[in-house]
Design a protein around this motif. Structure first.
Motif, mmCIF file in Angstrom:
data_model
loop_
_atom_site.group_PDB
_atom_site.id
_atom_site.type_symbol
_atom_site.label_atom_id
_atom_site.label_comp_id
_atom_site.label_asym_id
_atom_site.label_seq_id
_atom_site.Cartn_x
_atom_site.Cartn_y
_atom_site.Cartn_z
ATOM 1 N N MET A 92 0.813 -1.181 0.000
ATOM 2 C CA MET A 92 0.000 0.000 0.000
ATOM 3 C C MET A 92 0.863 1.255 0.000
ATOM 4 O O MET A 92 0.383 2.311 -0.377
ATOM 5 N N ASP A 93 2.110 1.135 0.429
ATOM 6 C CA ASP A 93 2.994 2.296 0.455
ATOM 7 C C ASP A 93 3.354 2.786 -0.943
ATOM 8 O O ASP A 93 3.801 3.913 -1.102
ATOM 9 N N ARG A 94 3.153 1.936 -1.942
ATOM 10 C CA ARG A 94 3.515 2.321 -3.316
ATOM 11 C C ARG A 94 2.449 3.172 -3.998
ATOM 12 O O ARG A 94 2.663 3.668 -5.088
ATOM 13 N N VAL A 95 1.291 3.337 -3.359
ATOM 14 C CA VAL A 95 0.172 4.051 -3.981
ATOM 15 C C VAL A 95 -0.059 5.380 -3.279
ATOM 16 O O VAL A 95 0.098 5.478 -2.065
ATOM 17 N N PRO A 96 -0.442 6.415 -4.019
ATOM 18 C CA PRO A 96 -0.749 7.700 -3.379
ATOM 19 C C PRO A 96 -1.876 7.558 -2.363
ATOM 20 O O PRO A 96 -2.871 6.875 -2.614
ATOM 21 N N ALA A 97 -1.741 8.195 -1.222
ATOM 22 C CA ALA A 97 -2.684 8.033 -0.110
ATOM 23 C C ALA A 97 -4.110 8.434 -0.477
ATOM 24 O O ALA A 97 -5.052 7.827 -0.007
ATOM 25 N N GLY A 98 -4.309 9.432 -1.305
ATOM 26 C CA GLY A 98 -5.646 9.908 -1.610
ATOM 27 C C GLY A 98 -6.334 9.185 -2.751
ATOM 28 O O GLY A 98 -7.496 9.440 -3.043
ATOM 29 N N ASP A 99 -5.645 8.259 -3.397
ATOM 30 C CA ASP A 99 -6.185 7.582 -4.569
ATOM 31 C C ASP A 99 -6.864 6.272 -4.152
ATOM 32 O O ASP A 99 -6.242 5.218 -4.096
ATOM 33 N N ARG A 100 -8.161 6.345 -3.840
ATOM 34 C CA ARG A 100 -8.889 5.180 -3.314
ATOM 35 C C ARG A 100 -8.878 4.013 -4.298
ATOM 36 O O ARG A 100 -8.670 2.870 -3.904
ATOM 37 N N LYS A 101 -9.118 4.287 -5.573
ATOM 38 C CA LYS A 101 -9.145 3.211 -6.562
ATOM 39 C C LYS A 101 -7.793 2.514 -6.636
ATOM 40 O O LYS A 101 -7.726 1.280 -6.672
ATOM 41 N N ALA A 102 -6.714 3.274 -6.608
ATOM 42 C CA ALA A 102 -5.376 2.674 -6.655
ATOM 43 C C ALA A 102 -5.105 1.835 -5.406
ATOM 44 O O ALA A 102 -4.490 0.767 -5.490
ATOM 45 N N LEU A 103 -5.579 2.296 -4.246
ATOM 46 C CA LEU A 103 -5.399 1.526 -3.011
ATOM 47 C C LEU A 103 -6.159 0.203 -3.073
ATOM 48 O O LEU A 103 -5.620 -0.852 -2.726
ATOM 49 N N VAL A 104 -7.413 0.258 -3.541
ATOM 50 C CA VAL A 104 -8.209 -0.964 -3.663
ATOM 51 C C VAL A 104 -7.570 -1.910 -4.673
ATOM 52 O O VAL A 104 -7.465 -3.118 -4.425
ATOM 53 N N ASP A 105 -7.109 -1.384 -5.787
ATOM 54 C CA ASP A 105 -6.451 -2.215 -6.797
ATOM 55 C C ASP A 105 -5.200 -2.882 -6.228
ATOM 56 O O ASP A 105 -4.938 -4.063 -6.484
ATOM 57 N N GLU A 106 -4.428 -2.157 -5.445
ATOM 58 C CA GLU A 106 -3.204 -2.705 -4.840
ATOM 59 C C GLU A 106 -3.543 -3.798 -3.825
ATOM 60 O O GLU A 106 -2.894 -4.844 -3.779
ATOM 61 N N ILE A 107 -4.579 -3.578 -3.020
ATOM 62 C CA ILE A 107 -5.012 -4.585 -2.044
ATOM 63 C C ILE A 107 -5.454 -5.847 -2.780
ATOM 64 O O ILE A 107 -5.049 -6.959 -2.424
ATOM 65 N N MET A 108 -6.282 -5.698 -3.803
ATOM 66 C CA MET A 108 -6.779 -6.848 -4.557
ATOM 67 C C MET A 108 -5.643 -7.578 -5.277
ATOM 68 O O MET A 108 -5.634 -8.812 -5.336
ATOM 69 N N ARG A 109 -4.667 -6.847 -5.795
ATOM 70 C CA ARG A 109 -3.513 -7.472 -6.456
ATOM 71 C C ARG A 109 -2.756 -8.346 -5.467
ATOM 72 O O ARG A 109 -2.407 -9.493 -5.763
ATOM 73 N N ALA A 110 -2.527 -7.827 -4.274
ATOM 74 C CA ALA A 110 -1.799 -8.589 -3.255
ATOM 75 C C ALA A 110 -2.579 -9.831 -2.823
ATOM 76 O O ALA A 110 -2.001 -10.907 -2.648
ATOM 77 N N ILE A 111 -3.891 -9.693 -2.651
ATOM 78 C CA ILE A 111 -4.718 -10.833 -2.240
ATOM 79 C C ILE A 111 -4.719 -11.907 -3.323
ATOM 80 O O ILE A 111 -4.596 -13.098 -3.028
ATOM 81 N N ARG A 112 -4.823 -11.502 -4.575
ATOM 82 C CA ARG A 112 -4.831 -12.473 -5.689
ATOM 83 C C ARG A 112 -3.516 -13.226 -5.791
ATOM 84 O O ARG A 112 -3.471 -14.332 -6.310
ATOM 85 N N GLN A 113 -2.438 -12.615 -5.317
ATOM 86 C CA GLN A 113 -1.128 -13.280 -5.330
ATOM 87 C C GLN A 113 -0.919 -14.128 -4.080
ATOM 88 O O GLN A 113 0.174 -14.607 -3.828
ATOM 89 N N GLY A 114 -1.973 -14.306 -3.286
ATOM 90 C CA GLY A 114 -1.883 -15.153 -2.110
ATOM 91 C C GLY A 114 -1.558 -14.398 -0.836
ATOM 92 O O GLY A 114 -1.275 -15.001 0.196
ATOM 93 N N GLY A 115 -1.610 -13.077 -0.872
ATOM 94 C CA GLY A 115 -1.300 -12.271 0.296
ATOM 95 C C GLY A 115 -2.478 -12.155 1.250
ATOM 96 O O GLY A 115 -3.575 -12.645 0.993
ATOM 97 N N LEU A 116 -2.232 -11.506 2.352
ATOM 98 C CA LEU A 116 -3.235 -11.320 3.384
ATOM 99 C C LEU A 116 -3.362 -9.830 3.670
ATOM 100 O O LEU A 116 -2.362 -9.122 3.787
ATOM 101 N N PHE A 117 -4.586 -9.347 3.788
ATOM 102 C CA PHE A 117 -4.844 -7.955 4.131
ATOM 103 C C PHE A 117 -5.482 -7.948 5.509
ATOM 104 O O PHE A 117 -6.494 -8.600 5.729
#
Length: 65
Positions: free
Chosen positions: A1-26
């Motif tokens: 999540m540190d790689r995405v601008p703090a105010g960009d909600r869509k980018a944050l959600v996309d980053e979370i979903m990318r990590a989860i799809r790769q087997g990560g945990l949120f």
């Protein structure tokens, strides 16, 4: 999540979903007192202590006086 601008909600959600799809945990922590689990969580939300209601608050740190 540190790689995405703090105010960009869509980018944050996309980053979370990318990590989860790769087997990560949120993780989200809801707590009154800071903990080690909270320090490792992606998001930390405040919790209310017992008896708290609108316009009141209680100190949950366990200190006396």
């Amino acid at each position: 999540m540190d790689r995405v601008p703090a105010g960009d909600r869509k980018a944050l959600v996309d980053e979370i979903m990318r990590a989860i799809r790769q087997g990560g945990l949120f993780s989200v922590d809801i707590d009154i007192v800071p903990s080690q689990i909270g320090a490792c969580s992606h998001v930390v939300l405040p919790a209310a202590t017992s008896g708290e209601m609108n316009l009141t608050s209680m100190n949950g740190d366990g200190a006396c006086g």
